[in-house]
Structure formats: C-alpha cells, structure tokens
Design a protein around this motif. Structure first.
Motif, PDB file in Angstrom:
ATOM      1  N   GLY A 108     -57.918  43.895   7.795  1.00  0.00           N
ATOM      2  CA  GLY A 108     -59.351  44.185   7.723  1.00  0.00           C
ATOM      3  C   GLY A 108     -60.068  44.137   9.058  1.00  0.00           C
ATOM      4  N   LEU A 109     -59.549  43.362  10.005  1.00  0.00           N
ATOM      5  CA  LEU A 109     -60.251  43.161  11.275  1.00  0.00           C
ATOM      6  C   LEU A 109     -59.658  43.918  12.451  1.00  0.00           C
ATOM      7  CD1 LEU A 109     -60.864  39.319  10.941  1.00  0.00           C
ATOM      8  CD2 LEU A 109     -62.537  41.157  10.635  1.00  0.00           C
ATOM      9  N   LEU A 110     -58.423  44.380  12.325  1.00  0.00           N
ATOM     10  CA  LEU A 110     -57.769  45.082  13.423  1.00  0.00           C
ATOM     11  C   LEU A 110     -57.340  46.471  12.988  1.00  0.00           C
ATOM     12  CD1 LEU A 110     -55.442  42.231  14.727  1.00  0.00           C
ATOM     13  CD2 LEU A 110     -57.561  43.029  15.778  1.00  0.00           C
ATOM     14  N   SER A 111     -57.232  47.365  13.948  1.00  0.00           N
ATOM     15  CA  SER A 111     -56.665  48.694  13.708  1.00  0.00           C
ATOM     16  C   SER A 111     -55.211  48.636  14.153  1.00  0.00           C
ATOM     17  CB  SER A 111     -57.420  49.748  14.521  1.00  0.00           C
ATOM     18  OG  SER A 111     -58.742  49.850  14.070  1.00  0.00           O
ATOM     19  N   TRP A 112     -54.312  48.935  13.243  1.00  0.00           N
ATOM     20  CA  TRP A 112     -52.877  48.866  13.512  1.00  0.00           C
ATOM     21  C   TRP A 112     -52.339  50.265  13.747  1.00  0.00           C
ATOM     22  CZ3 TRP A 112     -50.157  44.234  13.628  1.00  0.00           C
ATOM     23  CH2 TRP A 112     -50.899  43.114  13.271  1.00  0.00           C
ATOM     24  N   SER A 113     -51.606  50.468  14.849  1.00  0.00           N
ATOM     25  CA  SER A 113     -50.964  51.762  15.063  1.00  0.00           C
ATOM     26  C   SER A 113     -49.705  51.857  14.211  1.00  0.00           C
ATOM     27  CB  SER A 113     -50.639  51.981  16.544  1.00  0.00           C
ATOM     28  OG  SER A 113     -50.012  50.867  17.105  1.00  0.00           O
ATOM     29  N   LYS A 114     -49.139  50.707  13.863  1.00  0.00           N
ATOM     30  CA  LYS A 114     -48.014  50.629  12.921  1.00  0.00           C
ATOM     31  C   LYS A 114     -48.228  49.369  12.091  1.00  0.00           C
ATOM     32  CE  LYS A 114     -42.980  50.248  12.735  1.00  0.00           C
ATOM     33  NZ  LYS A 114     -41.782  49.997  13.562  1.00  0.00           N
ATOM     34  N   ASP A 115     -48.321  49.520  10.780  1.00  0.00           N
ATOM     35  CA  ASP A 115     -48.579  48.380   9.898  1.00  0.00           C
ATOM     36  C   ASP A 115     -47.382  47.426   9.898  1.00  0.00           C
ATOM     37  OD1 ASP A 115     -49.964  46.777   8.126  1.00  0.00           O
ATOM     38  OD2 ASP A 115     -49.451  47.977   6.364  1.00  0.00           O
ATOM     39  N   PHE A 116     -47.655  46.152   9.748  1.00  0.00           N
ATOM     40  CA  PHE A 116     -46.581  45.169   9.686  1.00  0.00           C
ATOM     41  C   PHE A 116     -45.939  45.176   8.306  1.00  0.00           C
ATOM     42  CE2 PHE A 116     -50.701  43.131   9.122  1.00  0.00           C
ATOM     43  CZ  PHE A 116     -50.561  42.459   7.932  1.00  0.00           C
ATOM     44  N   THR A 117     -44.678  44.760   8.258  1.00  0.00           N
ATOM     45  CA  THR A 117     -43.938  44.743   6.995  1.00  0.00           C
ATOM     46  C   THR A 117     -43.916  43.353   6.377  1.00  0.00           C
ATOM     47  OG1 THR A 117     -41.887  44.370   8.211  1.00  0.00           O
ATOM     48  CG2 THR A 117     -42.444  46.657   7.659  1.00  0.00           C
ATOM     49  N   GLN A 118     -44.187  42.346   7.187  1.00  0.00           N
ATOM     50  CA  GLN A 118     -44.166  40.964   6.711  1.00  0.00           C
ATOM     51  C   GLN A 118     -45.217  40.186   7.488  1.00  0.00           C
ATOM     52  OE1 GLN A 118     -40.346  39.124   7.358  1.00  0.00           O
ATOM     53  NE2 GLN A 118     -40.810  37.344   6.114  1.00  0.00           N
ATOM     54  N   ALA A 119     -46.087  39.478   6.771  1.00  0.00           N
ATOM     55  CA  ALA A 119     -47.139  38.726   7.447  1.00  0.00           C
ATOM     56  C   ALA A 119     -46.573  37.547   8.229  1.00  0.00           C
ATOM     57  CB  ALA A 119     -48.176  38.237   6.446  1.00  0.00           C
ATOM     58  N   LEU A 120     -45.619  36.828   7.640  1.00  0.00           N
ATOM     59  CA  LEU A 120     -45.058  35.649   8.300  1.00  0.00           C
ATOM     60  C   LEU A 120     -43.568  35.541   8.015  1.00  0.00           C
ATOM     61  CD1 LEU A 120     -45.242  32.894   9.790  1.00  0.00           C
ATOM     62  CD2 LEU A 120     -45.890  31.878   7.597  1.00  0.00           C
TER      63      LEU A 120
END
Length: 117
Positions: free
Chosen positions: A38-50
């Motif tokens: 919600g707060l950042l623009s991702w050029s490639k979305d992450f697959t795992q938060a942690l």
C-alpha cells in the motif's frame, strides 16, 4: 502497568489505530505485506513477506524489487505533489535551501545522467 489514554482529539488524528495493532499482532508478515504494497510502488512484487527459515537471519519481501528513487521522489510528483517541500536544508553558518519534490527529482536525474555518462 499504568496506562495513560490519549485524548479523544489525539486518537481521532492517529495514523495507526488500535485495530491495526490487533491486525499486526494476529499476523505480522501479512500486516507488513499489506503495508508494503500500500505504501510503496514495486517494480516486481514480492512472493513472500517474511522468510524466517534461517534464524536469526530474516529476509523481508523475498523476490520483490523497488526503485528507491522512484518511491522517494517520482511518485510524489506524479501524484501532483511536485510543489511540496521535500527537503529543508540549513547549513552551519545559517545558509538555507529548500527543494521541492519536482526540483529534487530533476537534480537526481542530472546526477544519474552524469554517473551514467
């Protein structure tokens, strides 16, 4: 064990609410994934938060890619906030300088072009 409740006015203007604390407590990785998306623009979305598979080494936002300069500057200009102040500078002898998001974006682009050439 003492607690001091905030005033109603202060609580009404809170950025983080009690509900968000409960949400974070229930599932921290999911909470931070929601915040990051919600707060950042991702050029490639992450697959795992942690990824906590190798304690004490944590990997956050695995597989994701962000452009720090874009998130710090360009997106604010694109959102129509280019005339807002991004940096107030005051030097030791009292000299001052103010940079808006648009001005700072142009300076960063100049520096990037100089490095690239």
């Amino acid at each position: 064990n003492r607690r001091f409740a905030p005033s109603a006015e202060f609580a009404a203007n809170a950025v983080v609410t009690a509900g968000e604390y409960a949400e974070a407590d229930a599932d921290r990785p999911a909470f931070w994934a929601k915040q990051a998306r919600g707060l950042l623009s991702w050029s490639k979305d992450f697959t795992q938060a942690l990824d906590w598979s190798n304690p004490p080494f944590a990997k956050w936002f695995v597989g994701g890619e962000v452009n720090a300069a874009y998130n710090a500057l360009d997106r604010h200009v694109e959102a129509g906030h280019g005339d807002r102040v991004a940096i107030y500078f005051e030097g030791e002898p009292g000299d001052t300088r103010t940079y808006t998001y648009a001005q700072l974006t142009e300076e960063v682009k100049k520096a990037a072009n100089a490095f690239e050439s």
